[in-house]
Design a protein around this motif. Sequence first.
Motif, PDB file in Angstrom:
ATOM      1  N   ASP A   1       0.818  -1.222   0.000  1.00  0.00           N
ATOM      2  CA  ASP A   1       0.000   0.000   0.000  1.00  0.00           C
ATOM      3  C   ASP A   1       0.846   1.264   0.000  1.00  0.00           C
ATOM      4  O   ASP A   1       0.452   2.284  -0.563  1.00  0.00           O
ATOM      5  CB  ASP A   1      -0.935   0.025   1.214  1.00  0.00           C
ATOM      6  N   ILE A   2       1.996   1.208   0.630  1.00  0.00           N
ATOM      7  CA  ILE A   2       2.867   2.379   0.744  1.00  0.00           C
ATOM      8  C   ILE A   2       3.812   2.508  -0.459  1.00  0.00           C
ATOM      9  O   ILE A   2       4.373   3.570  -0.702  1.00  0.00           O
ATOM     10  CB  ILE A   2       3.671   2.310   2.066  1.00  0.00           C
TER      11      ILE A   2
ATOM     12  N   PHE B   1      15.202  13.567   1.253  1.00  0.00           N
ATOM     13  CA  PHE B   1      16.433  14.164   0.739  1.00  0.00           C
ATOM     14  C   PHE B   1      16.314  15.681   0.572  1.00  0.00           C
ATOM     15  O   PHE B   1      17.302  16.395   0.708  1.00  0.00           O
ATOM     16  CB  PHE B   1      16.864  13.489  -0.563  1.00  0.00           C
ATOM     17  N   MET B   2      15.103  16.165   0.304  1.00  0.00           N
ATOM     18  CA  MET B   2      14.928  17.620   0.242  1.00  0.00           C
ATOM     19  C   MET B   2      15.132  18.243   1.615  1.00  0.00           C
ATOM     20  O   MET B   2      15.768  19.292   1.735  1.00  0.00           O
ATOM     21  CB  MET B   2      13.536  17.977  -0.286  1.00  0.00           C
ATOM     22  N   THR B   3      14.614  17.604   2.660  1.00  0.00           N
ATOM     23  CA  THR B   3      14.792  18.164   4.006  1.00  0.00           C
ATOM     24  C   THR B   3      16.241  18.102   4.436  1.00  0.00           C
ATOM     25  O   THR B   3      16.739  19.013   5.088  1.00  0.00           O
ATOM     26  CB  THR B   3      13.902  17.452   5.042  1.00  0.00           C
ATOM     27  N   VAL B   4      16.940  17.038   4.061  1.00  0.00           N
ATOM     28  CA  VAL B   4      18.366  16.961   4.371  1.00  0.00           C
ATOM     29  C   VAL B   4      19.109  18.046   3.601  1.00  0.00           C
ATOM     30  O   VAL B   4      19.983  18.731   4.150  1.00  0.00           O
ATOM     31  CB  VAL B   4      18.930  15.560   4.035  1.00  0.00           C
TER      32      VAL B   4
ATOM     33  N   LEU C   1       8.069   9.445  -3.429  1.00  0.00           N
ATOM     34  CA  LEU C   1       7.701  10.761  -2.908  1.00  0.00           C
ATOM     35  C   LEU C   1       8.320  10.981  -1.525  1.00  0.00           C
ATOM     36  O   LEU C   1       8.889  12.045  -1.249  1.00  0.00           O
ATOM     37  CB  LEU C   1       6.178  10.874  -2.836  1.00  0.00           C
ATOM     38  N   LEU C   2       8.221   9.980  -0.661  1.00  0.00           N
ATOM     39  CA  LEU C   2       8.764  10.120   0.692  1.00  0.00           C
ATOM     40  C   LEU C   2      10.282  10.182   0.695  1.00  0.00           C
ATOM     41  O   LEU C   2      10.877  10.934   1.478  1.00  0.00           O
ATOM     42  CB  LEU C   2       8.252   8.985   1.578  1.00  0.00           C
TER      43      LEU C   2
END
Length: 132
Positions: A98-99, A111-114, A105-106
């Motif tokens: 399901d994930i 990696f964007m937040t890092v 996306l996750l």
Amino acid sequence: PGAACGSNAIGEALVKAGVRAVLCITAIIAGGRVLLRPIFNRMAGGNTPAELFAALTLLVAIGTSAITQAAGLSMALGAFLAGLLIAETEYVMQVESDIAPFRGLLLGLFFMTVGMEVQPGILVNDGLWVLG
């Protein structure tokens, strides 16, 4: 006397933080083991849409992250604990399937937040110190 007083305060703060962390982690694990299995059993037993099952999984991850953040711990620790709790259920394969559409996306969000934490100015100003 001043140094001893300062180290004593640091020691007390570390003990308080450690106790808070142990209590929070223990509560999440104990509560998760008691609550998750019946909730997932109920969701899987009926005519529940797959989207609702995926939403429950994401809610568990976000909820444990919020709990750990409220306790002064890392949100990543909460997400990790949620993953451990979900992995202990018999629905781990369904959760993975399901994930799966959200995985890219996750990962991108991670990696964007890092990347947002990187401060190029520090490398420019203190490059030799950073590399040394």
